[in-house]
Write a protein that holds these residues in place. Structure first.
Motif, PDB file in Angstrom:
ATOM      1  N   ASN A  34       0.797  -1.227   0.000  1.00 13.97           N
ATOM      2  CA  ASN A  34       0.000   0.000   0.000  1.00 13.97           C
ATOM      3  C   ASN A  34       0.826   1.271   0.000  1.00 13.97           C
ATOM      4  OD1 ASN A  34      -2.798   0.301  -0.246  1.00 13.97           O
ATOM      5  ND2 ASN A  34      -2.993   1.113   1.816  1.00 13.97           N
ATOM      6  N   GLY A  35       2.086   1.200   0.408  1.00 11.79           N
ATOM      7  CA  GLY A  35       2.906   2.402   0.470  1.00 11.79           C
ATOM      8  C   GLY A  35       2.515   3.337   1.595  1.00 11.79           C
ATOM      9  N   PHE A  36       1.726   2.848   2.549  1.00  7.23           N
ATOM     10  CA  PHE A  36       1.275   3.632   3.701  1.00  7.23           C
ATOM     11  C   PHE A  36       1.487   2.807   4.965  1.00  7.23           C
ATOM     12  CE2 PHE A  36      -0.960   6.899   1.372  1.00  7.23           C
ATOM     13  CZ  PHE A  36      -1.209   7.915   2.293  1.00  7.23           C
ATOM     14  N   PHE A  37       1.936   3.467   6.032  1.00  9.92           N
ATOM     15  CA  PHE A  37       2.096   2.770   7.301  1.00  9.92           C
ATOM     16  C   PHE A  37       2.220   3.798   8.421  1.00  9.92           C
ATOM     17  CE2 PHE A  37       6.094   3.155   5.000  1.00  9.92           C
ATOM     18  CZ  PHE A  37       6.916   3.811   5.901  1.00  9.92           C
ATOM     19  N   TYR A  38       1.991   3.327   9.645  1.00  8.30           N
ATOM     20  CA  TYR A  38       2.260   4.137  10.825  1.00  8.30           C
ATOM     21  C   TYR A  38       3.695   3.873  11.267  1.00  8.30           C
ATOM     22  CZ  TYR A  38      -2.839   4.664  11.352  1.00  8.30           C
ATOM     23  OH  TYR A  38      -4.163   4.949  11.167  1.00  8.30           O
ATOM     24  N   ALA A  39       4.349   4.925  11.783  1.00 11.62           N
ATOM     25  CA  ALA A  39       5.729   4.803  12.229  1.00 11.62           C
ATOM     26  C   ALA A  39       5.863   5.209  13.686  1.00 11.62           C
ATOM     27  CB  ALA A  39       6.647   5.674  11.375  1.00 11.62           C
ATOM     28  N   THR A  40       6.562   4.383  14.454  1.00 11.21           N
ATOM     29  CA  THR A  40       6.946   4.722  15.818  1.00 11.21           C
ATOM     30  C   THR A  40       8.470   4.647  15.906  1.00 11.21           C
ATOM     31  OG1 THR A  40       6.863   2.431  16.614  1.00 11.21           O
ATOM     32  CG2 THR A  40       4.824   3.710  16.725  1.00 11.21           C
ATOM     33  N   GLY A  41       9.026   5.118  17.024  1.00 12.44           N
ATOM     34  CA  GLY A  41      10.456   4.971  17.261  1.00 12.44           C
ATOM     35  C   GLY A  41      11.340   5.728  16.298  1.00 12.44           C
ATOM     36  N   THR A  42      10.868   6.851  15.773  1.00  9.89           N
ATOM     37  CA  THR A  42      11.635   7.604  14.773  1.00  9.89           C
ATOM     38  C   THR A  42      12.603   8.601  15.381  1.00  9.89           C
ATOM     39  OG1 THR A  42       9.895   9.286  14.643  1.00  9.89           O
ATOM     40  CG2 THR A  42       9.762   7.424  13.094  1.00  9.89           C
ATOM     41  N   GLY A  43      12.535   8.803  16.693  1.00  9.67           N
ATOM     42  CA  GLY A  43      13.415   9.748  17.342  1.00  9.67           C
ATOM     43  C   GLY A  43      12.788  11.099  17.637  1.00  9.67           C
ATOM     44  N   VAL A  44      11.569  11.342  17.165  1.00 10.67           N
ATOM     45  CA  VAL A  44      10.859  12.592  17.457  1.00 10.67           C
ATOM     46  C   VAL A  44      10.053  12.388  18.736  1.00 10.67           C
ATOM     47  CG1 VAL A  44       9.201  14.303  16.621  1.00 10.67           C
ATOM     48  CG2 VAL A  44      10.728  13.142  15.004  1.00 10.67           C
ATOM     49  N   SER A  45      10.271  13.230  19.728  1.00  8.77           N
ATOM     50  CA  SER A  45       9.637  13.034  21.027  1.00  8.77           C
ATOM     51  C   SER A  45       8.146  13.369  20.976  1.00  8.77           C
ATOM     52  CB  SER A  45      10.308  13.905  22.081  1.00  8.77           C
ATOM     53  OG  SER A  45       9.988  15.277  21.887  1.00  8.77           O
ATOM     54  N   PRO A  46       7.346  12.747  21.841  1.00  8.19           N
ATOM     55  CA  PRO A  46       5.923  13.111  21.926  1.00  8.19           C
ATOM     56  C   PRO A  46       5.727  14.577  22.279  1.00  8.19           C
ATOM     57  CG  PRO A  46       6.341  11.042  23.080  1.00  8.19           C
ATOM     58  CD  PRO A  46       7.682  11.608  22.723  1.00  8.19           C
ATOM     59  N   GLU A  47       6.636  15.128  23.087  1.00  7.34           N
ATOM     60  CA  GLU A  47       6.530  16.530  23.467  1.00  7.34           C
ATOM     61  C   GLU A  47       6.723  17.440  22.259  1.00  7.34           C
ATOM     62  OE1 GLU A  47       7.422  14.014  26.848  1.00  7.34           O
ATOM     63  OE2 GLU A  47       8.512  14.303  24.947  1.00  7.34           O
ATOM     64  N   ALA A  48       7.663  17.102  21.384  1.00  2.00           N
ATOM     65  CA  ALA A  48       7.889  17.901  20.173  1.00  2.00           C
ATOM     66  C   ALA A  48       6.680  17.834  19.254  1.00  2.00           C
ATOM     67  CB  ALA A  48       9.138  17.418  19.451  1.00  2.00           C
ATOM     68  N   ALA A  49       6.088  16.661  19.133  1.00  2.00           N
ATOM     69  CA  ALA A  49       4.907  16.511  18.283  1.00  2.00           C
ATOM     70  C   ALA A  49       3.732  17.309  18.837  1.00  2.00           C
ATOM     71  CB  ALA A  49       4.541  15.035  18.158  1.00  2.00           C
ATOM     72  N   ALA A  50       3.507  17.215  20.142  1.00  7.83           N
ATOM     73  CA  ALA A  50       2.399  17.945  20.749  1.00  7.83           C
ATOM     74  C   ALA A  50       2.587  19.444  20.615  1.00  7.83           C
ATOM     75  CB  ALA A  50       2.272  17.556  22.222  1.00  7.83           C
ATOM     76  N   ASP A  51       3.816  19.919  20.763  1.00  9.52           N
ATOM     77  CA  ASP A  51       4.073  21.343  20.633  1.00  9.52           C
ATOM     78  C   ASP A  51       3.864  21.813  19.201  1.00  9.52           C
ATOM     79  OD1 ASP A  51       5.073  23.879  21.890  1.00  9.52           O
ATOM     80  OD2 ASP A  51       6.587  23.647  20.322  1.00  9.52           O
ATOM     81  N   SER A 253       2.996   4.478  -4.564  1.00  6.89           N
ATOM     82  CA  SER A 253       2.633   5.815  -4.109  1.00  6.89           C
ATOM     83  C   SER A 253       1.114   5.893  -4.211  1.00  6.89           C
ATOM     84  CB  SER A 253       3.289   6.883  -4.990  1.00  6.89           C
ATOM     85  OG  SER A 253       2.854   8.173  -4.639  1.00  6.89           O
ATOM     86  N   THR A 254       0.442   5.841  -3.069  1.00 10.51           N
ATOM     87  CA  THR A 254      -0.985   5.575  -3.032  1.00 10.51           C
ATOM     88  C   THR A 254      -1.811   6.852  -2.904  1.00 10.51           C
ATOM     89  OG1 THR A 254      -0.628   3.377  -2.105  1.00 10.51           O
ATOM     90  CG2 THR A 254      -2.780   4.364  -1.720  1.00 10.51           C
ATOM     91  N   VAL A 255      -2.932   6.863  -3.587  1.00 11.12           N
ATOM     92  CA  VAL A 255      -3.859   7.992  -3.535  1.00 11.12           C
ATOM     93  C   VAL A 255      -4.510   8.067  -2.156  1.00 11.12           C
ATOM     94  CG1 VAL A 255      -6.035   8.883  -4.475  1.00 11.12           C
ATOM     95  CG2 VAL A 255      -4.282   7.966  -6.016  1.00 11.12           C
ATOM     96  N   HIS A 256      -4.648   9.288  -1.646  1.00  9.20           N
ATOM     97  CA  HIS A 256      -5.281   9.501  -0.347  1.00  9.20           C
ATOM     98  C   HIS A 256      -6.017  10.838  -0.369  1.00  9.20           C
ATOM     99  CE1 HIS A 256      -1.132  10.958  -0.349  1.00  9.20           C
ATOM    100  NE2 HIS A 256      -1.502  11.903   0.514  1.00  9.20           N
ATOM    101  N   ARG A 257      -6.844  11.081   0.624  1.00  5.26           N
ATOM    102  CA  ARG A 257      -7.639  12.302   0.685  1.00  5.26           C
ATOM    103  C   ARG A 257      -8.002  12.586   2.136  1.00  5.26           C
ATOM    104  NH1 ARG A 257     -13.462  10.022  -1.758  1.00  5.26           N
ATOM    105  NH2 ARG A 257     -14.069   8.848   0.112  1.00  5.26           N
ATOM    106  N   VAL A 258      -8.575  13.767   2.362  1.00  5.76           N
ATOM    107  CA  VAL A 258      -9.085  14.134   3.684  1.00  5.76           C
ATOM    108  C   VAL A 258     -10.516  14.619   3.533  1.00  5.76           C
ATOM    109  CG1 VAL A 258      -8.900  15.712   5.648  1.00  5.76           C
ATOM    110  CG2 VAL A 258      -6.825  14.743   4.614  1.00  5.76           C
ATOM    111  N   ILE A 259     -11.419  14.059   4.330  1.00  3.28           N
ATOM    112  CA  ILE A 259     -12.791  14.552   4.429  1.00  3.28           C
ATOM    113  C   ILE A 259     -13.101  14.675   5.923  1.00  3.28           C
ATOM    114  CG2 ILE A 259     -15.223  14.172   3.882  1.00  3.28           C
ATOM    115  CD1 ILE A 259     -14.397  12.551   1.476  1.00  3.28           C
TER     116      ILE A 259
END
Length: 315
Positions: A34-51, A253-259
């Motif tokens: 599918n060319g789509f996945f969730y990623a964890t453990g990338t080195g970006v902290s939860p605090e940085a993401a929340a900010d 490279s998969t087609v996606h959208r937001v609704i």
């Protein structure tokens, strides 16, 4: 695929050969499917993401007059504030119901790449009197460049090449952060209304940070739309259009959208890692079977980005 896989990238940040081998295998399966996945453990902290989400919300609560002081119309490089419904990603759909703030690697006017007119190379526009906010956004952008490096090195291993294979593509590449605000979809919206119309992304990889609202949908191999809801502590990663070119069609490279049917304001931060402007994609040798020939002609990042950016501006 009924669901997108969750893949742990932590082995790329440690000396763990078995973990890297397992990661490469899981990543290869996800990219083929599918060319789509969730990623964890990338080195970006939860605090940085929340900010980063908090910073996006702060920007979009500014008065329209303030946001327009850094309008994209003032930038020759596509930076700054993107007004509501300024883009149409899906032909035949309505203009996208979203507004955005766009920034990238900050370059001076006399940089040779800026002088040469390379697409997406230039300087940023920032709202006046918000230096602390700017520093927070720049810090997150820098963290995402590092994150993209982790993902690209893992992708190389998944293709049975050295993990440094994409380093030339990554060097001084286009690295664009967009902060996006999606208002709730009107209850009487037409069938052609989208927050972001159906599209594939353009360069190497996209690393998306979502808030808790949801609305992202991905078209799977059976041509059905599946939801990609937020999962705390993860990014959604998708391959962009250079990956099929590199892999002779093996990776998608998969087609996606937001609704946004939630009835709530939605915020997301896609980070587009699109590569160095003069980099030319050519098929990776491990992706050509005996007797096969490359399906895609060589194409530069500059050429591709210029064509795609022009094609998606709303009329």
């Amino acid at each position: 695929m009924a669901n997108l896989p969750v893949i742990d990238f932590a082995p790329m940040l440690s000396d763990d050969p078995k973990g890297r081998s397992r990661l490469a295998s899981e990543l290869r399966a996800a990219c083929i499917a599918n060319g789509f996945f969730y990623a964890t453990g990338t080195g970006v902290s939860p605090e940085a993401a929340a900010d980063a989400i908090a910073a996006a919300k702060e920007f979009f609560t500014l008065p329209e007059a303030v946001k327009l002081t850094i309008s994209q119309a003032r930038s020759p490089h596509g930076r700054g504030y993107e007004s509501m419904s300024n883009q149409r990603l899906e032909p035949g759909a309505e203009a996208d119901l979203k507004e955005g703030f766009i920034m990238g690697v900050d370059l001076p006017a006399d940089d040779p790449r800026v002088v040469a007119g390379w697409p997406q190379y230039g300087w940023n526009l920032w709202p006046e009197g918000m230096d602390a906010w700017r520093a927070r956004v720049e810090a997150y952008h820098a963290a995402m460049i590092e994150c993209a490096g982790v993902v690209m090195r893992a992708l190389a291993l998944s293709l049975d090449v050295e993990e440094t294979y994409f380093d030339d593509f990554r060097r001084e590449g286009v690295a664009t952060l967009r902060m996006l605000h999606y208002p709730p979809q009107p209850k009487d919206a037409s069938a052609a209304a989208r927050g972001a119309g159906a599209h594939s992304d353009w360069g190497g990889v996209t690393i998306l940070l979502q808030d808790e609202v949801g609305g992202l949908q991905v078209k799977n191999g059976e041509d059905d739309w599946i939801d990609a809801p937020p999962i705390p502590g993860t990014f959604v990663v998708n391959l962009a259009d250079f990956m099929p070119r590199w892999t002779n069609g093996l990776y998608r490279s998969t087609v996606h959208r937001v609704i946004n049917r939630s009835g709530r304001e939605r915020y997301s931060l896609p980070f587009f890692f699109d590569g160095r402007g003069d980099y030319v994609s050519e098929t990776i040798p491990t992706c050509i079977r005996p007797g096969e020939t490359p399906r895609f002609a060589p194409l530069s990042v500059n050429q591709h980005l210029a064509e795609m950016y022009a094609a998606t501006r709303a009329a």
